[in-house]
Each structure stands twice: as structure tokens, then as C-alpha cells.
Design a protein around this motif. Sequence first.
Motif, PDB file in Angstrom:
ATOM      1  N   TRP A  80      -0.728 -11.185   2.639  1.00 38.72           N
ATOM      2  CA  TRP A  80      -1.417  -9.958   3.041  1.00 38.72           C
ATOM      3  C   TRP A  80      -1.030  -9.689   4.485  1.00 38.72           C
ATOM      4  O   TRP A  80      -1.400 -10.437   5.358  1.00 38.72           O
ATOM      5  N   GLU A  85      -6.514  -2.598  11.137  1.00 40.52           N
ATOM      6  CA  GLU A  85      -5.801  -3.881  11.085  1.00 40.52           C
ATOM      7  C   GLU A  85      -4.375  -3.801  11.630  1.00 40.52           C
ATOM      8  O   GLU A  85      -3.465  -4.468  11.143  1.00 40.52           O
ATOM      9  N   TYR A 102       0.842  -1.208   0.000  1.00 42.67           N
ATOM     10  CA  TYR A 102       0.000   0.000   0.000  1.00 42.67           C
ATOM     11  C   TYR A 102       0.872   1.251   0.000  1.00 42.67           C
ATOM     12  O   TYR A 102       1.007   1.910   1.036  1.00 42.67           O
ATOM     13  N   ASN A 157     -12.755  -5.710  -3.960  1.00 42.91           N
ATOM     14  CA  ASN A 157     -12.055  -6.548  -2.985  1.00 42.91           C
ATOM     15  C   ASN A 157     -13.070  -7.438  -2.289  1.00 42.91           C
ATOM     16  O   ASN A 157     -13.969  -6.948  -1.603  1.00 42.91           O
TER      17      ASN A 157
HETATM   18  C1  GLA Z   1      -9.225  -9.809   3.656  1.00 47.81           C
HETATM   19  C2  GLA Z   1      -9.050  -8.511   2.893  1.00 47.81           C
HETATM   20  C3  GLA Z   1      -7.769  -7.803   3.191  1.00 47.81           C
HETATM   21  C4  GLA Z   1      -7.436  -7.862   4.663  1.00 47.81           C
HETATM   22  C5  GLA Z   1      -7.385  -9.286   5.107  1.00 47.81           C
HETATM   23  C6  GLA Z   1      -7.000  -9.451   6.566  1.00 47.81           C
HETATM   24  O1  GLA Z   1      -8.849 -10.900   2.970  1.00 47.81           O
HETATM   25  O2  GLA Z   1      -9.154  -8.705   1.505  1.00 47.81           O
HETATM   26  O3  GLA Z   1      -7.903  -6.463   2.766  1.00 47.81           O
HETATM   27  O4  GLA Z   1      -8.396  -7.161   5.370  1.00 47.81           O
HETATM   28  O5  GLA Z   1      -8.654  -9.859   4.940  1.00 47.81           O
HETATM   29  O6  GLA Z   1      -6.906 -10.787   6.947  1.00 47.81           O
END
Ligand code: GLA
Length: 694
Positions: A371, A381, A48, A181
Amino acid sequence: MSSSSIIRTFWWSVLFVAVSSVAQNPTTSSIPTQIPGQNAILMGAAWYPEQWPESRWEDDLKLMEAANLKVVRIAEFAWSRMEPSEGHYDLDWLERAISLAAKHHIVSVVGTPTATPPAWLTQKYPDVLRVESNGQRVTHGNRAHASATSPRYREFCRQIVEKMAVRFGHNPNVVGWQIDNEYGYALMSYDDEARKQFQDWLAAKYKTLDNLNNHWTTQYWSEAYDNWSEIPIPVGGHNPALMLEWKRFITRTWTDYQQNQIDVIRKHADPRQFITGNLMGFFDGFDHYPITESLTFASWDDYVGSGHVDPAFNGLTHDLTRGFKRENFWVMETQPGAVNWHAVNNFLNRGEARAMAWQAIAHGADDVNYWQWRSALNGQEQYHGTLVGPDGTPVPFYDEVSQAAREFAQVESAFRDTRVVSQVALLYSYDSHWAIQFQKHTEKYNDNALLKSYYAALRPRAQSVDVVSAYAPLDGYKLVVAPSLNVLPKDLADHLLEYVKNGGHLVLGPRSGMKDEFNALLTQRQPGFLVDALGGRVEQYYALEKDVPASGSWGNGNASIWAEQLKSSATDDEILLKYGKSNGWLDDQPAAISRPYGKGRITYIATILDDKLMAAAADWMIQKSGVALAFGKVPDGVEASRRIGGGKQVYVLINYADDPRHVNLSHPMQLLLENKRGDAVDLPRYGVAVLLDK
Ligand code: GLA
């Protein structure tokens, strides 16, 4: 060899030749998940750059390069940075980030930012925000807060995606696109607009209200509709026909929502750029088969959450994802040790994530992305696992990822042009899943758990299993198992019968063949249109309070949760299992029957078997259908997988047992990670072997 097995073998060899003769040229794979000019298997991370000063970017990219990461997925939440105010776009920073990544030999997958509309948009046009089922409009500040049915929102999405596609559609360092997403978790808006669209969609489908009223049996509880506008969005319990159509409408909404973006990307982008979406395994908000139809390939986000990887469940979910398009896939996100959203966010054991990365490849993934690279300093997060700490230097987990990524780079060419090819298929149907979920009859009935128990028994006995739509072509399979095919309309029954007539072995599990496509009860007993072929039918079904003994050619054991009393009326039916003493109704009645039909066979297993009976049933299915192991015998706890293509067979062995395992090979092969030839491998816990047999 019987004539039926000769025919099965013939089809199998046709498929085998077809699959193994795909593009031999190592630089131009015909497999859409393998990017021309890139390694056949890749590893990457979600990055990001918008969250960091530009002066920091190069340090991050150097660390990624040093770890052999080759892919970044970027921009999927960066709308407010790309369009800071209405109609004013700034994509220069993103272009610079993509170029800098390329300087470090990292390609970019650009995400469309439509899961996070900016505040100016939701404040100026509040109608783009979703209305919850309780009538409240959601507030700004989370994600997936927009309405997928809002024409205004769709237009804003189209505009930002168009700007991005024009700017990056020919960028050589952008290999593909991710739409949205996780598709807003399929959340819907319960507003007038959505309701009107649902009613219009029903009108287009049913043409007349008489037709709808008839299929939905609306004489029941005075539900008859005499105007399309009377039809509600279901909230809570409702008519099962309405509920199933609502699920289909959700599927249609998200398919259209994504098509709006796909169309504009395709208009402006090079065809070489793929378009995918990050799905979520067994998430059941919509039907994944239509959703993935217009994607280049499927991807999914593979999170363990709490606890440790369950190789059977994780393998099953990979295979489900591969089955969406019956093609290789990507793991767009996976867990760098721990997540932040579970009850206990424990860390994976050392070595476990590497084993998971290899399991993904073994099951047909060609890319695995973590991720995320580094936590944002603030935001929801902060506690999530990363590869780099808040100080910008690697955390210990970085080394495990580097090792796996280095191994990917070392052996990638072996995977070029290879796919998973299976002799066994499990059938999945969202309609059946939903129909059972709406009316479980016993809270203990979990059709996905039953699917998993079949998978857990069959996978080690075949070492390769596909999970495909019930409507998928079945020609190549020796054994097809449908654990809970509740919705089984005539066209599907014909499709399955064709498979059996041509020599296939179809195994149906409990609750199969009960409903038509409108979720109405069929006027035949189960399994509906397949009763004649089976030469037997379900007389009555029972939700069980406790286990029931069962015995027969698979030994003795217990049936649980659900039991159907079968009746066989054909002289050539074989009764494989009977219930013991139980509720009086079931006592001594058939629990599993099988019958030759056409050149093949149809079997019905009317209950949920305990592990021992399931193992014996799986042995019988495998043997009766002539299924061969993809690799060969391995000790308990070792998962063996195979990919085939380009004249090669590549095997991946992974040891999930607590102790080391020794595996003898049937003949010497190239041990790719050790770079030597050998006829045996020793695997510590979480140990991986990659074997090339050419
Ligand atoms: C999902 C979302 C991500 C992030 C992860 C965290 O898969 O796509 O943006 O929030 O969860 O585990």
C-alpha cells in the motif's frame, strides 16, 4: 514412550497425514487463499485508477507487470466515482481498469467502497453520519464517518455493492472481494438508533431484566434496570458486564454490517470469488473470531509504523491472523518502506521489506500487497511510501519489491497446497483481553505483551506456533498455553479439560479462570472450574511495585508486575517455582505448579517471568510435552518456519541478526532461490533461504 505421549503422537500423525494429503493437483488447490489458475503465492499493490487520467493507466500496469506484481486491490474508496449522484451509477471505468490490468496478467480484488460514503449522501441524509460519544455528529471529509448501525446507511451500502456484484461477480479477472476497509476501525455511533439496537440485542440475549440484573449484579450502586430502555451505552468507566456486552454488540454490529454486503455479493457473484476483509492484527475493537467466520479467508494490513520489524511480534501477528480461521491468509496491505502516520516515519532498511514479505509467506500468507502503488497528488497521505513517485517513475524501493515478487514467481509451485502445521498453540480470547483491559489493576499489566513473551520464548523452540481461539479444536496440539485466560466459563473449562484428559499439556498464565461469561467473578478461586484438575488454587493476587525474586526448577530470576500466591493441595502436584522474600505474603509461596491429570497435564504459572526464567520455563514446557523443532537447529537471529502439504515440506529461513549466519541442514535439500541442492546456507543480514524437502 508413555501411553499419553503415544496418544499425542497418534493424533499428531493423524493431523499430519490429513494436512499433507490435501489436494495433490497443482491447479486445484483446496486452500482458499490460493487462486485457481494463478501462482500459489502472489504479490500486488493497492491501485487507485480513479485518481489518475485513464491515459496513464497502462504505464502503471506495465511497470507493475515488469515488477512481477500479479494483483491489484482497487475501488475501496471510489464510491463518489461509482455513484456520482444518488441512483446514478458509473462502473464502466472500473471495468476498463480491470480489463487493462488483466491484459498485463494482473488480477483484481475489488473493495466495497463503504468506508467512504460520498458527500451527496452524507449531506442529504445526515443521519447516516456517526455521532461521537460526546454527542457531536462527525463531519464529511475523512473516512469511516458513517454509522454502521444506521439502517439507511446499510441500504445505501447494499445498493452500491449490488451494482458492483452484478457487474463484476462473473468477471473472470476479478478473483475476490474486500468488504469495506478496516471495518471503520469499529467506530460506533452513539445515537438513539444504536442505543435502541443495543438494548434490543440485550433483551434478545437475556430474555428477562431479572436475568440481566442478576448476572450484572446491578444491586451494586443502584444500577438495577426495570426497563430495557434505561440501559446506557457505556462511555468511560462502567459496570464491567455492561462494558463487555457493549464490545460484543460492536462485534455483532460489524458482523451484520459485513453480512449485509456478503449476502448481496454471494447472490450475484461466482462462488469462485473469495470474500475477505482487511483486519489490523491486534486491533481489539471487536472480536475477530466471529467477524471472520463468514469470510472465505482472513487478511490483514501489516505495518511496522515507526522503527524496524520486530520479527517475533510480526510473526505472532501473522499467526494470530492465520488462527482466525485456522487457515492461510493474505497480507492485503504492507508498508512500502515508510508510512505517514507515525511519530517518526522512518524508512525500513534496504532488504528489510523483502525479509518481511518472505516472513509473511513463511507464516502462511499466500499474497502480499503493498500500500500503495503511487500517492494521490493530494489528500491526507501524500508522504506515505509508494513504489512509484509523483512523476510516475519507480522509486528505489520498487527494485526490492520486484526482486521479492520475482522470487515469489520463481518458487511459487513449492508452496502449492502447503499450510503451517504446529504442535504448540497459544490461546487468545477477546473476552479475557477486554476484561483485563477494563480493570488492569496495575497499569503495567499488558496481556498482549505477556502473550508475546510466551510466543518469543516458545516460537524458536518449536519453530511453529498457532494462535487460536480458546474454543478452537485442540486435538492436534502437544502443548497449549493460555497466558491470561481471565474469562473462563464452565463450557470453556470443560473444553480445556477434555484436551488435558486426552493427553494434552495445558499451561495457564496469571489471572486465568477468574470470571464467568458475564464478566462476573467466579465463586471459586482461580483458576475457577479448573481448580480440581490443577489440585491447587490462587489464594491471593498482588500488583507488584517492584520485582520479586523467584527460584525453583527453572533456575533463579525475577517475577514482575503481577504475582499470585498459589496453594497446592494435591499430593501429586509439582511445585516448579517459588517466590523469594517479598511482601511477606508471597515469601516462599508457590509461583508455578504442575499436575498430571487424565492422560495429560495441567500447569499454572502465577506470575510474569523475566526472560531467563521464561526461557527455562519454555524449555521445560517443550520437553515435557514432547514438542519437536519444525526444521532443526538454527543460529540465533535466524527464524525458521515450515509449511507442509502436497507431499512436501517447505522451509523458510530468514536472518534478522545484524551479521551473516551460516546454517547447516540436517540433510541435503533443494535451495529454491539459488536453484541448486545443498546441505548448508549462508544468510547475510535480512537474507532469505527457501528450502524444499520432498
Ligand atoms: C491503512 C488503510 C490504507 C492506508 C494505509 C496507510 O491500512 O487501509 O487505506 O491508509 O493504512 O498506511
